[in-house]
Design an enzyme around this catalytic site. Structure first.
Site, PDB file in Angstrom:
ATOM      1  N   HIS A 130       0.835  -1.206   0.000  1.00 16.01           N
ATOM      2  CA  HIS A 130       0.000   0.000   0.000  1.00 16.01           C
ATOM      3  C   HIS A 130       0.868   1.253   0.000  1.00 16.01           C
ATOM      4  O   HIS A 130       0.623   2.195  -0.775  1.00 16.01           O
ATOM      5  CB  HIS A 130      -0.913  -0.025   1.231  1.00 16.01           C
ATOM      6  CG  HIS A 130      -1.765   1.192   1.396  1.00 16.01           C
ATOM      7  ND1 HIS A 130      -3.078   1.246   0.967  1.00 16.01           N
ATOM      8  CD2 HIS A 130      -1.497   2.417   1.944  1.00 16.01           C
ATOM      9  CE1 HIS A 130      -3.571   2.448   1.249  1.00 16.01           C
ATOM     10  NE2 HIS A 130      -2.636   3.173   1.841  1.00 16.01           N
ATOM     11  N   GLU A 131       1.894   1.278   0.843  1.00 15.88           N
ATOM     12  CA  GLU A 131       2.760   2.462   0.917  1.00 15.88           C
ATOM     13  C   GLU A 131       3.616   2.603  -0.342  1.00 15.88           C
ATOM     14  O   GLU A 131       3.896   3.724  -0.791  1.00 15.88           O
ATOM     15  CB  GLU A 131       3.641   2.396   2.165  1.00 15.88           C
ATOM     16  CG  GLU A 131       2.883   2.301   3.485  1.00 15.88           C
ATOM     17  CD  GLU A 131       1.841   3.396   3.669  1.00 15.88           C
ATOM     18  OE1 GLU A 131       1.982   4.475   3.061  1.00 15.88           O
ATOM     19  OE2 GLU A 131       0.875   3.177   4.424  1.00 15.88           O
ATOM     20  N   HIS A 167       1.567   4.386  -2.738  1.00 16.26           N
ATOM     21  CA  HIS A 167       1.594   5.836  -2.515  1.00 16.26           C
ATOM     22  C   HIS A 167       2.766   6.458  -3.270  1.00 16.26           C
ATOM     23  O   HIS A 167       2.623   7.507  -3.920  1.00 16.26           O
ATOM     24  CB  HIS A 167       1.733   6.150  -1.019  1.00 16.26           C
ATOM     25  CG  HIS A 167       0.439   6.268  -0.295  1.00 16.26           C
ATOM     26  ND1 HIS A 167      -0.440   7.323  -0.472  1.00 16.26           N
ATOM     27  CD2 HIS A 167      -0.143   5.449   0.618  1.00 16.26           C
ATOM     28  CE1 HIS A 167      -1.495   7.163   0.305  1.00 16.26           C
ATOM     29  NE2 HIS A 167      -1.344   6.026   0.975  1.00 16.26           N
ATOM     30  N   GLU A 225      -6.508   6.733  -0.915  1.00 21.25           N
ATOM     31  CA  GLU A 225      -6.368   5.510  -0.113  1.00 21.25           C
ATOM     32  C   GLU A 225      -6.949   4.309  -0.849  1.00 21.25           C
ATOM     33  O   GLU A 225      -6.380   3.208  -0.824  1.00 21.25           O
ATOM     34  CB  GLU A 225      -7.051   5.684   1.248  1.00 21.25           C
ATOM     35  CG  GLU A 225      -6.341   6.643   2.178  1.00 21.25           C
ATOM     36  CD  GLU A 225      -4.899   6.216   2.437  1.00 21.25           C
ATOM     37  OE1 GLU A 225      -4.687   5.052   2.826  1.00 21.25           O
ATOM     38  OE2 GLU A 225      -3.990   7.046   2.235  1.00 21.25           O
TER      39      GLU A 225
END
Length: 281
Positions: A82-83, A86, A113
Site C-alpha cells: 500500500h505504501e 503511494h 487511499e
C-alpha cells in the site's frame, strides 16, 4: 448548491491506471518477498517500528516507508505494498493532476487511499496469478484459500482481488466462529458468522459482516467436519431470506472460505432485495 459528484468512470479510470503502475513496477522486481518489493524504489528506505494503531506510512520528504512492527506479517506485507503504491502514485504527475481535477478535501484523500489499496492488491496478487487459480479451481472457496496462501496476504485481501477477476455472478465470504453476546454466565455460545464478503461485477449485494450462518449450512458443516464441501444450497442473508446458490466451502484452521455461485439471471437485485448494495466490510 454543491457540485455534482464526478462520474463513476473517473474513479474507474484512476483504478485502471493504478493497476498499470503496480503491474509495471511488479514486473521489474526480483521477487515478492518484503525486501524484493522495495527493489524498485531507489533512495527510499524501509523501517519497522511500533506505530500504535497505525499500520504504516510513507514519508516522501524523508524518503522512508514506515511499517508497524507489532501487527501480523501478512498485514505488514499488504501495508508495505500500500505504501509503495503511494510512492508510485506520487510519481505519476498525470494521475495526480486528474485526481486533483476531479476531487478535493476528504474525498480526495479517500480516493487516494482506495487507489493505494488497488495498487497493493495488483502488486501482491497479479492478474496472471488470479486467472491461473480461477482456471485451475474455478470461482471457489479453494481458489480463495490458494490465492491468500500463494500471495501471502489475508483471506480478506484475497477475496476482494478474486471477486474483481471473477466473471460469473459469485459472492465470496470469509466466515469464522464468534461468541454471541449473552447476559448469562460464561458469555454466549459460539456461532459461525461472516467476517468479510465481496461479489463479482454485476452482483449488487454481498453478505453483511456479522451475518450468522445456520448450523445446517454447507459452510458450517465444512468447518465442523474439516472437510471441503460443495453442493446446491443458498446464500444466508441476514434478513432471513435465502437465495439459491451453489456453495463451495473450504475449511482452513478456524475459518471457512466460501463461494456462492448464483444462478444465471440472479446477479441483479429485485424489488425484494435481501441486502443493501455494498453492505460489507
Amino acid at each position: 448548491m454543491t457540485d455534482p459528484a464526478p462520474p463513476p468512470t473517473a474513479l474507474a479510470a484512476a483504478k485502471a491506471r493504478m493497476r498499470e503502475l503496480a503491474a509495471s513496477y511488479g514486473a521489474g522486481l526480483p521477487g515478492r518477498d518484503t525486501h524484493s518489493l522495495m527493489h524498485g524504489l531507489d533512495g527510499i528506505t524501509l523501517t519497522f517500528m511500533p506505530m500504535g494503531q497505525r499500520d504504516g506510512a510513507y514519508d516522501p520528504e524523508h524518503h522512508v516507508i514506515l511499517i508497524n512492527s507489532q501487527v501480523r506479517p501478512e498485514r505488514q506485507r499488504f501495508t508495505l505494498a500500500h505504501e509503495i503504491s503511494h510512492a508510485l502514485l506520487l510519481g505519476d504527475d498525470d494521475l495526480l493532476s486528474d485526481l486533483h481535477d476531479e476531487y478535493e478535501g476528504d474525498r480526495l484523500e479517500q480516493v487516494i487511499e482506495t487507489l493505494c489499496n488497488v495498487g497493493a492488491a495488483a502488486l501482491l496478487m497479479p492478474a496472471e496469478l488470479i486467472d491461473d487459480l480461477l482456471t485451475r479451481f474455478g470461482p471457489t472457496g479453494r481458489a480463495l484459500a490458494e490465492l491468500a496462501r500463494r500471495a501471502d496476504v489475508s483471506a480478506t485481501s484475497a477475496l476482494y482481488a478474486l471477486a474483481e477477476r471473477t466473471a460469473p455472478p459469485v459472492i465470496y465470504a470469509v466466515c469464522a466462529l464468534s461468541r454471541q453476546e449473552d447476559e448469562g454466565e460464561g458469555g454466549g455460545a459460539k456461532e459461525l458468522t461472516v467476517r468479510a464478503s465481496s461479489a463479482s461485477a454485476g452482483v449488487k449485494y454481498s453478505l453483511s459482516a456479522g451475518t450468522p450462518v445456520p448450523d445446517d449450512h454447507p459452510a458450517a458443516l465444512a468447518l465442523d467436519t474439516r472437510l471441503p464441501l460443495a453442493q446446491d444450497s443458498y446464500v444466508p442473508f441476514r434478513s432471513g431470506r435465502r437465495m439459491p446458490a451453489y456453495v463451495d466451502a473450504f475449511p482452513e484452521r478456524q475459518r471457512v472460505l466460501v463461494s456462492f455461485a448464483l444462478p444465471a439471471g440472479r446477479s441483479e437485485p429485485d424489488a425484494d432485495k435481501p441486502e443493501a448494495p455494498g453492505d460489507q466490510s
